[in-house]
Write a protein that holds these residues in place. Sequence first.
Motif, mmCIF file in Angstrom:
data_model
loop_
_atom_site.group_PDB
_atom_site.id
_atom_site.type_symbol
_atom_site.label_atom_id
_atom_site.label_comp_id
_atom_site.label_asym_id
_atom_site.label_seq_id
_atom_site.Cartn_x
_atom_site.Cartn_y
_atom_site.Cartn_z
ATOM 1 N N GLU A 123 0.829 -1.208 0.000
ATOM 2 C CA GLU A 123 0.000 0.000 0.000
ATOM 3 C C GLU A 123 0.863 1.257 0.000
ATOM 4 O OE1 GLU A 123 -3.050 -0.072 -0.595
ATOM 5 O OE2 GLU A 123 -3.589 -2.152 -0.132
ATOM 6 N N PHE A 124 1.937 1.238 0.759
ATOM 7 C CA PHE A 124 2.833 2.406 0.786
ATOM 8 C C PHE A 124 3.462 2.640 -0.584
ATOM 9 C CE2 PHE A 124 3.209 1.904 5.555
ATOM 10 C CZ PHE A 124 2.652 3.146 5.847
ATOM 11 N N SER A 125 3.920 1.584 -1.225
ATOM 12 C CA SER A 125 4.565 1.757 -2.534
ATOM 13 C C SER A 125 3.580 2.304 -3.561
ATOM 14 C CB SER A 125 5.160 0.424 -3.010
ATOM 15 O OG SER A 125 4.168 -0.545 -3.219
ATOM 16 N N ARG A 126 2.318 1.873 -3.496
ATOM 17 C CA ARG A 126 1.299 2.400 -4.406
ATOM 18 C C ARG A 126 1.012 3.871 -4.130
ATOM 19 N NH1 ARG A 126 -2.279 -2.912 -3.132
ATOM 20 N NH2 ARG A 126 -1.572 -4.243 -4.852
ATOM 21 N N ILE A 127 0.986 4.228 -2.858
ATOM 22 C CA ILE A 127 0.728 5.624 -2.488
ATOM 23 C C ILE A 127 1.831 6.527 -3.020
ATOM 24 C CG2 ILE A 127 0.712 7.222 -0.524
ATOM 25 C CD1 ILE A 127 -0.858 4.974 0.987
ATOM 26 N N PHE A 128 3.062 6.095 -2.916
ATOM 27 C CA PHE A 128 4.172 6.907 -3.422
ATOM 28 C C PHE A 128 4.086 7.081 -4.937
ATOM 29 C CE2 PHE A 128 6.482 5.498 0.556
ATOM 30 C CZ PHE A 128 6.475 6.768 1.133
ATOM 31 N N VAL A 129 3.625 6.064 -5.633
ATOM 32 C CA VAL A 129 3.426 6.189 -7.082
ATOM 33 C C VAL A 129 2.334 7.209 -7.369
ATOM 34 C CG1 VAL A 129 2.607 5.014 -9.166
ATOM 35 C CG2 VAL A 129 4.242 3.894 -7.667
ATOM 36 N N THR A 130 1.228 7.117 -6.642
ATOM 37 C CA THR A 130 0.111 8.047 -6.832
ATOM 38 C C THR A 130 0.520 9.479 -6.546
ATOM 39 O OG1 THR A 130 -1.428 6.284 -6.171
ATOM 40 C CG2 THR A 130 -2.276 8.533 -6.186
ATOM 41 N N LEU A 131 1.351 9.662 -5.524
ATOM 42 C CA LEU A 131 1.834 10.999 -5.171
ATOM 43 C C LEU A 131 2.969 11.470 -6.076
ATOM 44 C CD1 LEU A 131 1.876 10.691 -1.259
ATOM 45 C CD2 LEU A 131 0.153 11.812 -2.674
ATOM 46 N N GLU A 132 3.299 10.621 -7.068
ATOM 47 C CA GLU A 132 4.341 10.917 -8.056
ATOM 48 C C GLU A 132 5.738 10.989 -7.435
ATOM 49 O OE1 GLU A 132 3.294 14.153 -10.614
ATOM 50 O OE2 GLU A 132 1.353 13.275 -11.149
ATOM 51 N N TYR A 133 6.029 9.988 -6.600
ATOM 52 C CA TYR A 133 7.380 9.774 -6.071
ATOM 53 C C TYR A 133 7.817 8.359 -6.453
ATOM 54 C CZ TYR A 133 6.678 13.972 -3.249
ATOM 55 O OH TYR A 133 6.453 15.261 -2.836
ATOM 56 N N PRO A 134 8.017 8.110 -7.754
ATOM 57 C CA PRO A 134 8.302 6.742 -8.209
ATOM 58 C C PRO A 134 9.601 6.162 -7.663
ATOM 59 C CG PRO A 134 8.664 8.326 -9.993
ATOM 60 C CD PRO A 134 7.997 9.073 -8.870
ATOM 61 N N ILE A 135 10.598 7.022 -7.412
ATOM 62 C CA ILE A 135 11.872 6.506 -6.900
ATOM 63 C C ILE A 135 11.704 5.976 -5.479
ATOM 64 C CG2 ILE A 135 14.208 7.150 -6.181
ATOM 65 C CD1 ILE A 135 14.355 8.973 -8.574
ATOM 66 N N ILE A 136 10.958 6.714 -4.667
ATOM 67 C CA ILE A 136 10.698 6.240 -3.303
ATOM 68 C C ILE A 136 9.930 4.920 -3.343
ATOM 69 C CG2 ILE A 136 9.540 6.754 -1.116
ATOM 70 C CD1 ILE A 136 10.007 9.716 -1.706
ATOM 71 N N SER A 137 8.949 4.854 -4.241
ATOM 72 C CA SER A 137 8.192 3.618 -4.398
ATOM 73 C C SER A 137 9.114 2.464 -4.784
ATOM 74 C CB SER A 137 7.113 3.800 -5.466
ATOM 75 O OG SER A 137 6.429 2.594 -5.695
ATOM 76 N N SER A 138 10.055 2.745 -5.673
ATOM 77 C CA SER A 138 10.993 1.697 -6.117
ATOM 78 C C SER A 138 11.892 1.229 -4.980
ATOM 79 C CB SER A 138 11.848 2.220 -7.273
ATOM 80 O OG SER A 138 11.061 2.487 -8.407
ATOM 81 N N ILE A 139 12.288 2.150 -4.110
ATOM 82 C CA ILE A 139 13.105 1.785 -2.948
ATOM 83 C C ILE A 139 12.321 0.856 -2.023
ATOM 84 C CG2 ILE A 139 14.214 2.675 -0.849
ATOM 85 C CD1 ILE A 139 14.917 5.214 -2.475
ATOM 86 N N VAL A 140 11.047 1.216 -1.796
ATOM 87 C CA VAL A 140 10.188 0.392 -0.934
ATOM 88 C C VAL A 140 10.014 -1.005 -1.530
ATOM 89 C CG1 VAL A 140 7.838 0.154 -0.003
ATOM 90 C CG2 VAL A 140 8.958 2.393 0.004
ATOM 91 N N VAL A 141 9.774 -1.059 -2.836
ATOM 92 C CA VAL A 141 9.601 -2.356 -3.507
ATOM 93 C C VAL A 141 10.886 -3.178 -3.441
ATOM 94 C CG1 VAL A 141 9.192 -3.470 -5.735
ATOM 95 C CG2 VAL A 141 7.766 -1.540 -5.040
ATOM 96 N N PHE A 142 12.028 -2.528 -3.620
ATOM 97 C CA PHE A 142 13.297 -3.246 -3.570
ATOM 98 C C PHE A 142 13.534 -3.845 -2.183
ATOM 99 C CE2 PHE A 142 17.919 -3.252 -2.710
ATOM 100 C CZ PHE A 142 18.292 -4.220 -3.627
ATOM 101 N N LEU A 143 13.229 -3.089 -1.147
ATOM 102 C CA LEU A 143 13.393 -3.606 0.214
ATOM 103 C C LEU A 143 12.438 -4.767 0.476
ATOM 104 C CD1 LEU A 143 13.744 -0.223 2.139
ATOM 105 C CD2 LEU A 143 15.535 -1.943 1.823
ATOM 106 N N ARG A 144 11.222 -4.654 -0.042
ATOM 107 C CA ARG A 144 10.210 -5.681 0.207
ATOM 108 C C ARG A 144 10.446 -6.942 -0.616
ATOM 109 N NH1 ARG A 144 5.940 -3.235 -1.710
ATOM 110 N NH2 ARG A 144 5.416 -4.543 -3.475
#
Length: 408
Positions: A123-144
């Motif tokens: 859910e956090f990674s999707r929220i970051f994408v929606t808020l247009e922070y794709p790099i942060i989302s990618s970091i979260v996905v990489f950790l997960r």
Amino acid sequence: MLKNSFFNLSLRGSTLLSKFLLMFVLAKYLEPGQLGIYGIFVSAIAFSLYIIGMDFYIFNTREILASPKENHLNLIKDQFILHFILYLFIFPLLLFLFYFHILPLKYLIWFYLILIVEHLSSEFSRIFVTLEYPIISSIVVFLRNGAWALFVIIYIYISTIKDLEIIFYSWFIGGFVSIVISIFILRKLLLIKVVKKVDWKWLRKGCKNSLRFLISSISLASIEFVNRNVLKIAYSNELVGIYTFYSNITNLIQVFVYTAIIMIMQPQLISLFQKNELEKFYEQKKVFNKRIVLSSFLLGIFSIIGIYPILYLVNKPIYSTYISAFWILSLSTVINVISQVFYTSLYIRRVDSKIVLSSFISFLIALIMNIILTPSLGIYGVAISTLVSSIVILVLQYYFDKSSQKEY
């Protein structure tokens, strides 16, 4: 801008590579039966994620993109309150997975711990994408999904202990770390916003809206869940392990297209459509469609060619015996990915009922064909069932998309 795009692509690529290497190492060093149990565990997690998530993020993505920035925190907060309430009701029901021996009882604690961190992190990674922070989302996905897999790869390679416990332990730690970092960053981004009381009326509206998507998502997730469990009942965990190995490799096609194209472009398309900037929307949609179709075909060809050196390195003849099933699954995945062109079009224009209908029909066909074909054809029955259901959903969503555009 170019540097950010390269960094984001590198993170996503690293995650995909980690998942691929993990599956390779598991196939090489674990017995097919163990891999089969792992495959059923993963499919059970994926199935359960849809239930506890209720696909509410689909509704909230459109809400966030259509609302002013000062209200984003409240929308996010209310969404997570809903999820915590759902945990209380859904978690006891998921015990059926252990009561009916779909999963071994000894993995019960791991199942719930991983389910929680996997869901919250997603859910956090999707929220970051929606808020247009794709790099942060990618970091979260990489950790997960990526970082912990690298640890497991090294551990299994150098250790004499080859079991599933280290995988589950690492998976949980990776998800937990990604959640902690997500909360910290989100607080920084949204700290100055005004927090209001829970909007229960809005949550009820969202739940009603999300139920349609939930039926669709559960239908699609159930195909994979049914595939593995029918195969287990009719044959053995060993054959499930072989299917898991092949399906995870072909699934990388879908994951790559989603992370490299759909995840980046879909929020932009929604925003353009909602702002009524239709000329830009249709230009971007053409680019979106071409990228999906071209990349899915290229990746499908690459996977069919690349499977042979992978099988050589795994060095277990039992996997090579069922290579034809891999070809069928690869074609099925390519067709599934191409259907995202029409799914996205329907989703953006809010033709939600047609998305649900096509997914449900596809699931019913997969279920019926599995019951008929799998007992006699084994893994080939599962692969054929998956292929036919993928063709069905592509045809239906194409038809519904064209019909709804005429009406629109």
